[in-house]
Design a protein around this motif. Structure first.
Motif, mmCIF file in Angstrom:
data_model
loop_
_atom_site.group_PDB
_atom_site.id
_atom_site.type_symbol
_atom_site.label_atom_id
_atom_site.label_comp_id
_atom_site.label_asym_id
_atom_site.label_seq_id
_atom_site.Cartn_x
_atom_site.Cartn_y
_atom_site.Cartn_z
ATOM 1 N N ARG A 74 49.852 86.388 -66.485
ATOM 2 C CA ARG A 74 50.681 85.239 -66.101
ATOM 3 C C ARG A 74 51.915 85.153 -66.994
ATOM 4 N NH1 ARG A 74 48.731 78.943 -66.067
ATOM 5 N NH2 ARG A 74 48.836 79.241 -68.319
ATOM 6 N N ASP A 75 51.744 85.403 -68.299
ATOM 7 C CA ASP A 75 52.876 85.380 -69.225
ATOM 8 C C ASP A 75 53.876 86.487 -68.892
ATOM 9 O OD1 ASP A 75 51.831 83.237 -70.569
ATOM 10 O OD2 ASP A 75 50.939 84.420 -72.186
ATOM 11 N N GLY A 90 51.376 82.471 -60.636
ATOM 12 C CA GLY A 90 50.226 81.592 -60.764
ATOM 13 C C GLY A 90 48.951 82.301 -61.197
ATOM 14 N N MET A 91 48.005 81.497 -61.690
ATOM 15 C CA MET A 91 46.753 82.053 -62.205
ATOM 16 C C MET A 91 45.956 82.801 -61.144
ATOM 17 S SD MET A 91 45.268 79.153 -64.752
ATOM 18 C CE MET A 91 45.247 77.921 -63.447
ATOM 19 N N MET A 92 45.854 82.200 -59.961
ATOM 20 C CA MET A 92 45.028 82.811 -58.933
ATOM 21 C C MET A 92 45.641 84.116 -58.425
ATOM 22 S SD MET A 92 42.495 80.952 -59.097
ATOM 23 C CE MET A 92 41.564 81.915 -57.885
ATOM 24 N N GLU A 93 46.980 84.153 -58.329
ATOM 25 C CA GLU A 93 47.651 85.398 -57.937
ATOM 26 C C GLU A 93 47.374 86.487 -58.967
ATOM 27 O OE1 GLU A 93 51.809 85.069 -55.982
ATOM 28 O OE2 GLU A 93 51.621 83.316 -57.271
ATOM 29 N N CYS A 94 47.441 86.105 -60.239
ATOM 30 C CA CYS A 94 47.214 87.064 -61.324
ATOM 31 C C CYS A 94 45.759 87.536 -61.347
ATOM 32 C CB CYS A 94 47.583 86.434 -62.670
ATOM 33 S SG CYS A 94 49.356 86.128 -62.862
ATOM 34 N N LYS A 95 44.842 86.610 -61.133
ATOM 35 C CA LYS A 95 43.425 86.970 -61.138
ATOM 36 C C LYS A 95 43.118 87.920 -59.985
ATOM 37 C CE LYS A 95 38.808 85.045 -61.615
ATOM 38 N NZ LYS A 95 37.982 83.829 -61.702
ATOM 39 N N GLU A 118 50.275 94.299 -62.944
ATOM 40 C CA GLU A 118 51.675 93.858 -63.040
ATOM 41 C C GLU A 118 52.522 94.553 -61.983
ATOM 42 O OE1 GLU A 118 55.517 93.875 -66.055
ATOM 43 O OE2 GLU A 118 53.664 94.881 -66.651
ATOM 44 N N GLU A 119 52.312 95.861 -61.814
ATOM 45 C CA GLU A 119 53.058 96.606 -60.803
ATOM 46 C C GLU A 119 52.759 96.076 -59.402
ATOM 47 O OE1 GLU A 119 52.335 100.756 -61.200
ATOM 48 O OE2 GLU A 119 53.317 100.914 -63.156
ATOM 49 N N LEU A 120 51.487 95.754 -59.163
ATOM 50 C CA LEU A 120 51.075 95.222 -57.869
ATOM 51 C C LEU A 120 51.793 93.908 -57.565
ATOM 52 C CD1 LEU A 120 49.061 95.863 -55.557
ATOM 53 C CD2 LEU A 120 47.412 94.413 -56.732
ATOM 54 N N LEU A 121 51.873 93.046 -58.559
ATOM 55 C CA LEU A 121 52.547 91.767 -58.375
ATOM 56 C C LEU A 121 54.056 91.943 -58.209
ATOM 57 C CD1 LEU A 121 50.590 89.498 -60.875
ATOM 58 C CD2 LEU A 121 50.570 89.370 -58.387
ATOM 59 N N ARG A 122 54.615 92.939 -58.893
ATOM 60 C CA ARG A 122 56.056 93.211 -58.748
ATOM 61 C C ARG A 122 56.361 93.665 -57.331
ATOM 62 N NH1 ARG A 122 59.225 95.723 -62.499
ATOM 63 N NH2 ARG A 122 60.766 94.806 -61.125
ATOM 64 N N ILE A 123 55.427 94.453 -56.751
ATOM 65 C CA ILE A 123 55.615 94.959 -55.390
ATOM 66 C C ILE A 123 55.427 93.848 -54.363
ATOM 67 C CG2 ILE A 123 54.658 96.494 -53.609
ATOM 68 C CD1 ILE A 123 53.918 98.406 -55.986
ATOM 69 N N LYS A 124 54.317 93.112 -54.494
ATOM 70 C CA LYS A 124 53.956 92.112 -53.492
ATOM 71 C C LYS A 124 54.735 90.807 -53.616
ATOM 72 C CE LYS A 124 49.261 93.611 -52.435
ATOM 73 N NZ LYS A 124 47.858 93.167 -52.321
#
Length: 292
Positions: free
Chosen positions: A13-14, A19-24, A38-44
């Motif tokens: 998250r930092d 958000g927490m749930m997205e990160c989890k 982190e890469e997954l979140l950067r893509i999505k």
């Protein structure tokens, strides 16, 4: 599947600001691999690239010292357990003394700094005496000494961020550059200095995003190049919009002033140190409960 700890969720998250749930969920999909998540979140989600000083957690101050002729300077990070102690006069004075010793005695490392003899005993003995007086653990985390090719400019943002810039040109350029660096925290000086693996990783992320967009190949390729160039501009000093005039880059500002930067250094208190949080675990569990 690997167990996803509250601390790991907080770290992601930092890094991403999501958000927490997205990160989890991202951590679950990546089997607990922080880098892949982190890469997954950067893509999505299009999360921004993590900044050098994103994970500020520990308390303390940045001690600084600059020679009168601007040729030698130093920054020292001195950590404490609480912000209350970080405001203690003796603690702050000790940080400044350490910075002067680094600049004038040029120790090889923190251990070398601790063993320097001063009036009243070794640095380590003084640190221990301060611990006993204040009642908190105090540690000398790191330091940076700079010997200027041109002249050094020093900027302290409160007691938490310290910047030294080796520059050539008008004096106001040095001050402006130091303030800019404190604000923008560039990870590299120029695009050429960014490691190839970082550029490659960013290109892969942007290619995955472009592919998901469903755009034609030719347009997708342009999207990727544009995004990679934007990323490199964000993390490099020369490519960043100048803080006092975002219509021009730092590089263009320097050209207009007939000035140049030889090198720079900045410290942010607690950068990269994870601080334990008992409340965060409960927060994650509560959010997880609501999600089911």
């Amino acid at each position: 599947m690997a167990e996803i700890s509250a601390g790991l969720v907080k770290e992601l998250r930092d890094l991403t600001g999501l958000g927490m749930m997205e990160c989890k969920k991202a951590l679950a999909e990546s089997n607990g691999d922080l880098k892949k998540a982190e890469e997954l979140l950067r893509i999505k989600s299009g999360a921004k690239a993590s900044k050098a000083a994103a994970r500020v957690a520990a308390e303390g101050v940045i001690g600084a010292w600059l020679a009168a002729d601007g040729k030698v300077g130093a920054l020292v990070e001195l950590n404490s357990e609480t912000d209350f102690v970080a405001k203690n006069e003796d603690f702050v004075a000790f940080s400044k003394t350490l910075a002067e010793l680094v600049a004038t005695r040029d120790p090889a490392d923190v251990e070398g700094l601790a063993s320097i003899d001063t009036t009243g005993g070794k640095v380590e003995a003084k640190r221990q005496a301060l611990v006993q007086k204040i009642g908190e653990n105090i540690s000398i985390r790191r330091f940076k000494r700079m010997q200027a090719k041109g002249k050094l400019a020093l900027y302290l943002h409160g007691a938490k961020i310290g910047v030294l810039v080796d520059y050539e040109g008008p004096e106001d350029v040095g001050k402006d550059l130091a303030m800019h660096i404190a604000f923008a925290k560039p990870q590299h000086m120029t695009k050429a200095e960014v490691p190839a693996e970082i550029v490659s990783r960013e290109r892969d992320i942007q290619m995955a995003r472009a592919k998901d967009s469903g755009k034609p190949a030719e347009i997708a390729a342009k999207m990727v190049e544009g995004a990679v160039n934007k990323f490199l501009g964000e993390i490099t000093l020369m490519g960043q919009p100048f803080v006092k005039d975002d219509k021009q880059t730092v590089e263009k500002m320097l050209g207009a002033k007939k000035a140049r930067v030889n090198s720079y250094a900045f410290f942010v208190v607690g950068e990269g140190i994870e601080k334990k949080s008992t409340d965060f675990a409960a927060e994650v569990m509560a959010q997880a409960g609501k999600a089911h």
